[in-house]
Design an enzyme around this catalytic site. Structure first.
Site, short mmCIF file in Angstrom:
data_model
loop_
_atom_site.label_atom_id
_atom_site.label_comp_id
_atom_site.label_asym_id
_atom_site.label_seq_id
_atom_site.Cartn_x
_atom_site.Cartn_y
_atom_site.Cartn_z
N ASP A 171 1.02 -1.46 0.36
CA ASP A 171 -0.34 0.11 -0.19
C ASP A 171 1.22 1.41 -0.31
O ASP A 171 0.16 2.07 0.66
CB ASP A 171 -1.45 0.05 1.30
N ASP A 230 -6.70 -5.75 -4.99
CA ASP A 230 -6.78 -3.77 -4.47
C ASP A 230 -5.49 -2.72 -4.76
O ASP A 230 -5.45 -2.28 -5.12
CB ASP A 230 -6.71 -3.86 -2.33
N1 GLY Z 1 -7.47 -2.11 0.68
C1 GLY Z 1 -8.02 -2.74 1.72
C2 GLY Z 1 -9.01 -2.67 1.91
O1 GLY Z 1 -10.47 -2.24 0.83
O2 GLY Z 1 -10.34 -2.45 3.10
#
Ligand code: GLY
Length: 383
Positions: free
Chosen positions: A103, A164
């Site tokens: 992330d 994600d």
């Molecule tokens: N990237 C983690 C979520 O969408 O909760």
């Protein structure tokens, strides 16, 4: 960079104009109150400083993203100053390293890279490139994917990949554009191609987590992740796939990414048709309990508007109209415009099996603001 193609009129335009007025009042009050604190989920209408609890947390860039969007739209310096302070706070994570994962894009695209794009600050450029190198360092060349999360005492995650992460790879495209070095872009493309091949399903839905053989990329397992179950359809994951593929197309102009984004979009629109344009937390869960997720709606709306920018004028209105319907539905049912109350959009759900169901979450507000400003031609590109 401001969008140029999207224009809405009539009743939708009136709704947008009145919503933007409320947004400006609300965000000005929130910025004065919250400043460089790093919000996540409010408790009793008040944000606490989540950054003080966990500076590595993946959502720590979204408040800054909201501030940069508002700065771009209003030129009010209070937003820029608060965002720059948040960026400096995140240096603890950038240099601490151990708590970082895939992330890095969410954390530094909306802080350092946004600052550099809007002000040219060279220190921010360095931070952004440092973050891009951290993200690129997670690439597995044998499996051609960027690995998710970190291993712990019980689980080796060397082969884990999640949908994600499509939202993180724009950091790599930015780094290649900035340095004229293709290595970052090649990693982003290889990762997106692996997602296309393994994570997105032919019917327009998507897995959340893939467990791959880290030695060759063979798919081993597809657990349910934040959705209801393996094989279900976690709506925020669908939104990450939709917007993520549209962004991969924006950065590469590869039509297969746009086609994938459109497949995801058509699937997402079809799955919100029977719930008044508001996504449930999972599109393949039992009918009860009814659990909405407005963060999925807001993120999907941004993806739909990105697709609308990419297609021809006679194809555009379907995507714009669907985005407006989702945003209006979320706003009508879940928005709180009271300036003294922290957060705008309620109805966000962290995961299908979570205590944090139908609550305000900072990234819901980020995507809601980005979408509103996109519709009014006032947004800046932060991806
Ligand atoms: N990237 C983690 C979520 O969408 O909760």
């Amino acid at each position: 960079m401001t969008n140029t193609h999207i224009r809405i009129s009539g009743e939708s335009r009136e709704w947008l104009d009145s919503t933007l007025e409320k947004l400006k009042v609300k965000m000005s009050a929130e910025c004065a109150r919250i400043g460089s604190s790093i919000p996540y989920i409010p408790v009793n209408g008040r944000y606490e400083d989540w950054g003080a609890k966990n500076i590595y947390w993946w959502t720590n860039g979204f408040w800054s993203g909201m501030l940069w969007q508002m700065y771009h739209a209003t030129q009010d310096s209070q937003y820029r100053e608060a965002a720059q302070q948040v960026e400096e706070r995140l240096d603890e994570a950038l240099h601490g390293f151990d708590g970082l994962d895939h992330d890095a894009g969410f954390l530094w695209l909306h802080t350092a890279v946004a600052n550099y794009r809007l002000t040219g600050n060279p220190r921010s450029r360095t931070r952004g490139l440092h973050a891009a190198n951290i993200l690129a360092g997670r690439y597995n060349p044998a499996g051609k994917f960027i690995r998710a999360w970190n291993s712990d005492e019980t689980t080796n995650r060397a082969g884990w990949m999640i949908v994600d992460c499509l939202m993180n790879i724009p950091l790599l495209h930015w780094a290649s554009e900035e340095t004229q070095d293709p290595r970052y872009r090649d990693i982003a493309i290889n990762h997106a191609d692996t997602v296309l091949r393994t994570t997105l399903r032919a019917d327009g839905s998507s897995h959340h987590i893939l467990i791959l053989d880290p030695n060759d990329g063979t798919v081993l397992e597809t657990p349910g992740g934040q959705g209801f179950a393996a094989g279900s359809s976690w709506s925020r994951g669908q939104a990450w796939a939709l917007y993520g593929m549209a962004l991969s197309h924006k950065h590469t102009e590869k039509n297969e990414y746009l086609d994938a984004a459109k497949r995801m979009a058509h699937y997402f629109i079809a799955n919100t048709a029977s719930t008044n344009d508001l996504p449930l937390a999972d599109f393949r869960a039992p009918a009860e309990p009814v659990v909405y997720d407005t963060t999925a709606a807001a993120c999907a709306a941004c993806g739909l508007l990105e697709i609308a920018e990419a297609v021809g004028e006679h194809e555009r209105s379907m995507y714009v109209d669907a985005a407006v319907r989702m945003l209006r539905a979320a706003e009508q049912k879940f928005a709180n415009w009271e300036p003294e109350h922290d957060s705008i959009l309620g109805g966000g759900t962290v995961a299908y099996f979570s205590d944090e169901r139908e609550v305000p979450i900072i990234y819901g507000d980020y995507f809601f603001i980005e979408a509103l400003l996109r519709l009014s031609g006032q947004s800046t590109h932060l991806w």
